[in-house]
Design an enzyme around this catalytic site. Structure first.
Site, PDB file in Angstrom:
ATOM      1  N   PHE A 141      27.363 -10.833  -2.038  1.00 52.50           N
ATOM      2  CA  PHE A 141      26.122 -10.085  -2.237  1.00 52.50           C
ATOM      3  C   PHE A 141      26.377  -8.609  -1.982  1.00 52.50           C
ATOM      4  O   PHE A 141      26.946  -8.239  -0.960  1.00 52.50           O
ATOM      5  CB  PHE A 141      25.036 -10.584  -1.273  1.00 52.50           C
ATOM      6  CG  PHE A 141      23.719  -9.882  -1.465  1.00 52.50           C
ATOM      7  CD1 PHE A 141      22.910 -10.169  -2.554  1.00 52.50           C
ATOM      8  CD2 PHE A 141      23.289  -8.915  -0.565  1.00 52.50           C
ATOM      9  CE1 PHE A 141      21.696  -9.514  -2.750  1.00 52.50           C
ATOM     10  CE2 PHE A 141      22.074  -8.254  -0.752  1.00 52.50           C
ATOM     11  CZ  PHE A 141      21.281  -8.554  -1.847  1.00 52.50           C
ATOM     12  N   ASP A 225      32.868  -3.947   1.393  1.00 55.82           N
ATOM     13  CA  ASP A 225      31.447  -3.836   1.701  1.00 55.82           C
ATOM     14  C   ASP A 225      31.232  -4.337   3.131  1.00 55.82           C
ATOM     15  O   ASP A 225      31.229  -5.543   3.388  1.00 55.82           O
ATOM     16  CB  ASP A 225      30.655  -4.681   0.683  1.00 55.82           C
ATOM     17  CG  ASP A 225      29.156  -4.689   0.966  1.00 55.82           C
ATOM     18  OD1 ASP A 225      28.754  -4.380   2.094  1.00 55.82           O
ATOM     19  OD2 ASP A 225      28.396  -5.028   0.043  1.00 55.82           O
ATOM     20  N   LYS A 254      22.796  -0.828   7.091  1.00 59.14           N
ATOM     21  CA  LYS A 254      22.200  -1.706   8.107  1.00 59.14           C
ATOM     22  C   LYS A 254      22.328  -1.188   9.555  1.00 59.14           C
ATOM     23  O   LYS A 254      21.521  -0.413  10.008  1.00 59.14           O
ATOM     24  CB  LYS A 254      22.805  -3.097   8.006  1.00 59.14           C
ATOM     25  CG  LYS A 254      22.321  -3.894   6.793  1.00 59.14           C
ATOM     26  CD  LYS A 254      22.737  -5.344   6.899  1.00 59.14           C
ATOM     27  CE  LYS A 254      22.418  -6.173   5.681  1.00 59.14           C
ATOM     28  NZ  LYS A 254      21.029  -6.616   5.606  1.00 59.14           N
TER      29      LYS A 254
HETATM   30  N1  PLP Z   1      25.889  -5.613   0.885  1.00 59.07           N
HETATM   31  C1  PLP Z   1      25.789  -6.561   1.815  1.00 59.07           C
HETATM   32  C2  PLP Z   1      27.034  -7.268   2.279  1.00 59.07           C
HETATM   33  C3  PLP Z   1      24.551  -6.908   2.356  1.00 59.07           C
HETATM   34  O1  PLP Z   1      24.461  -7.867   3.279  1.00 59.07           O
HETATM   35  C4  PLP Z   1      23.408  -6.219   1.897  1.00 59.07           C
HETATM   36  C5  PLP Z   1      22.065  -6.575   2.395  1.00 59.07           C
HETATM   37  O2  PLP Z   1      21.814  -7.657   2.862  1.00 59.07           O
HETATM   38  C6  PLP Z   1      23.551  -5.223   0.921  1.00 59.07           C
HETATM   39  C7  PLP Z   1      24.811  -4.940   0.439  1.00 59.07           C
HETATM   40  C8  PLP Z   1      22.365  -4.471   0.386  1.00 59.07           C
HETATM   41  O3  PLP Z   1      21.866  -3.630   1.389  1.00 59.07           O
HETATM   42  P1  PLP Z   1      20.367  -3.089   1.280  1.00 59.07           P
HETATM   43  O4  PLP Z   1      19.462  -4.261   1.430  1.00 59.07           O
HETATM   44  O5  PLP Z   1      20.267  -2.099   2.416  1.00 59.07           O
HETATM   45  O6  PLP Z   1      20.226  -2.432  -0.045  1.00 59.07           O
END
Ligand code: PLP
Length: 404
Positions: A141, A225, A254
């Site tokens: 994700f 990520d 986050k």
């Molecule tokens: N990447 C990862 C691994 C995530 O867990 C998340 C959110 O849960 C995101 C990207 C997207 O972040 P945001 O919700 O701040 O756009």
């Protein structure tokens, strides 16, 4: 549990909020440390921390003080001007990521935006020729904007929004699939080092090390990520440290500002030379309020050794989970204070509802997994309470003996 205020707010939520969201189970009013209270005054132990965001828990005095002082001084100036907190956070991020003097930072406001920036970085990788391919992992994700959704390896999330930006290919998370897919036409490989939204799934042993070797060999950007795993959560500043490698770029969001919206792309070495002036930008990105919050959170994580705490408490939490005599508990995944529990009979949503009824916030990312991501400040008292409340929730779920 009282429902006096519940009836009213769920109706209002159902009428006004976009249908992208299911109506939540609770309306929360305040928080302190590892606890939150709902509008009816019921207390909950928070073992989700806003999905790995509230690194210092709720209403931490260091964060409250930093944000209060900064908003009373200078909250926002646009990116036509620099500010001291912005530069301080950029320097802190290049230091803790290991990017060092050759590192650069682009600030934005969320995880998805950080991955958008990383996707644009990938398009700029022209080293040694024409690179049209971008590799990402099935089931990973990366966010919900069009670019970050194109990177996300979950077809049901993507299908309604196609066509998405072209060139992304999703591969299985195996060293074999990676070896078969990578070549000199690949611009970047995106890796989520522990797949949080997929149920806290670890990478196979040796995957990141091999990814580093292959990306280096083929001039491919290795982009990690760390939006969910970063800034201490796994018992290291960043999850890639467990593999003993450095990436070419890392995305964070986050937990870095403890609840104040922020995101960042940090580049390493040659990747820092790819963007040029005018190629990307954000009105809010790197504003003094958000970056002051980031400095306060990262400063406190460092001062109080919350990275070490995440490692130690993570071990204790795992021991607690393995200690339950329940046929529901299967494997225990993740690292540090990002914990996944595989359930042998499914029932994750029922279990998280039962936990809530017992005053404990946990998360069911799918029907066979529970995710725990408590604040990095958890201590003995919180773990003891978790043991009791989660134990009660587990005991309330009848088991059938069937395997999910
Ligand atoms: N990447 C990862 C691994 C995530 O867990 C998340 C959110 O849960 C995101 C990207 C997207 O972040 P945001 O919700 O701040 O756009």
């Amino acid at each position: 549990m009282s429902t006096s205020t519940t009836t009213g707010w769920t109706d209002r939520f159902g009428h006004t909020m976009m249908r992208t969201l299911a109506t939540p189970k609770l309306m929360l009013a305040r928080g302190e440390g590892c606890r939150v209270w709902d509008v009816d005054g019921n207390e909950y132990l928070d073992f989700l921390a806003g999905i790995a965001v509230n690194s210092l828990g709720h209403a931490h005095p260091v964060l409250v003080d930093a944000v209060s002082r900064q908003i009373a001084t200078l909250a926002h100036v646009s990116n036509y001007f620099a500010t001291p907190p912005q530069l301080e956070l950029a320097e802190r991020l290049t230091r803790i990521t290991g990017a060092g003097d050759a590192g650069r930072v682009y600030f934005c406001n969320s995880g998805a935006e950080a991955n958008e920036a990383a996707f644009k970085l990938a398009r700029l990788n022209r080293s040694g020729g024409h690179r049209t391919r971008v590799l990402a992992l099935n089931n990973a994700f990366h966010g919900r904007t069009m670019g970050s959704l194109a990177l996300t390896g979950k077809p049901p999330m993507r299908e309604a929004f196609e066509p998405l930006p072209a060139g992304v290919e999703h591969i299985d998370t195996t060293i074999e699939a990676l070896e078969a897919a990578i070549d000199d036409r690949v611009a970047a490989l995106f890796v989520e080092p522990i797949k949080g939204e997929a149920g806290v799934l670890d990478l196979p042993d040796g995957f990141l090390k091999r990814a580093r070797e292959l990306t280096e060999q083929h001039g491919v950007l290795l982009i990690i990520d760390e939006i969910q795993t970063g800034v201490g959560r796994t018992g290291r500043w960043f999850a890639y440290e467990h593999a003993g490698i450095l990436p070419d770029a890392v995305t964070v969001a986050k937990g870095i500002a403890g609840g104040v919206p922020i995101g960042a792309l940090v580049t390493f070495g040659w990747a820092s030379e790819l963007f040029s002036q005018g190629q990307h930008g954000s009105t809010f990105g790197g504003n003094p309020l958000a970056t002051a919050a980031g400095n306060a959170v990262l400063g406190e994580i460092e001062r109080a050794d919350l990275v070490g705490n995440a490692e130690r408490r993570g071990e204790e939490l795992r021991a607690i989970i393995r200690g339950y005599d329940s046929p529901l508990i299967g494997d225990v995944r993740g690292q540090g204070l990002l914990v996944g529990i595989g359930l042998t009979e499914g029932e994750a949503h029922r279990l998280s509802d039962a936990a809530l009824a017992n005053g404990l916030i946990i998360n069911a990312p799918n029907e066979s997994s529970i995710r725990l991501a408590p604040p990095l400040i958890v201590g003995d008292d919180e773990l003891a309470e978790f043991r009791e409340r989660f134990g009660r929730a587990l005991a309330s779920i009848p088991t059938t003996g069937k395997k999910s």
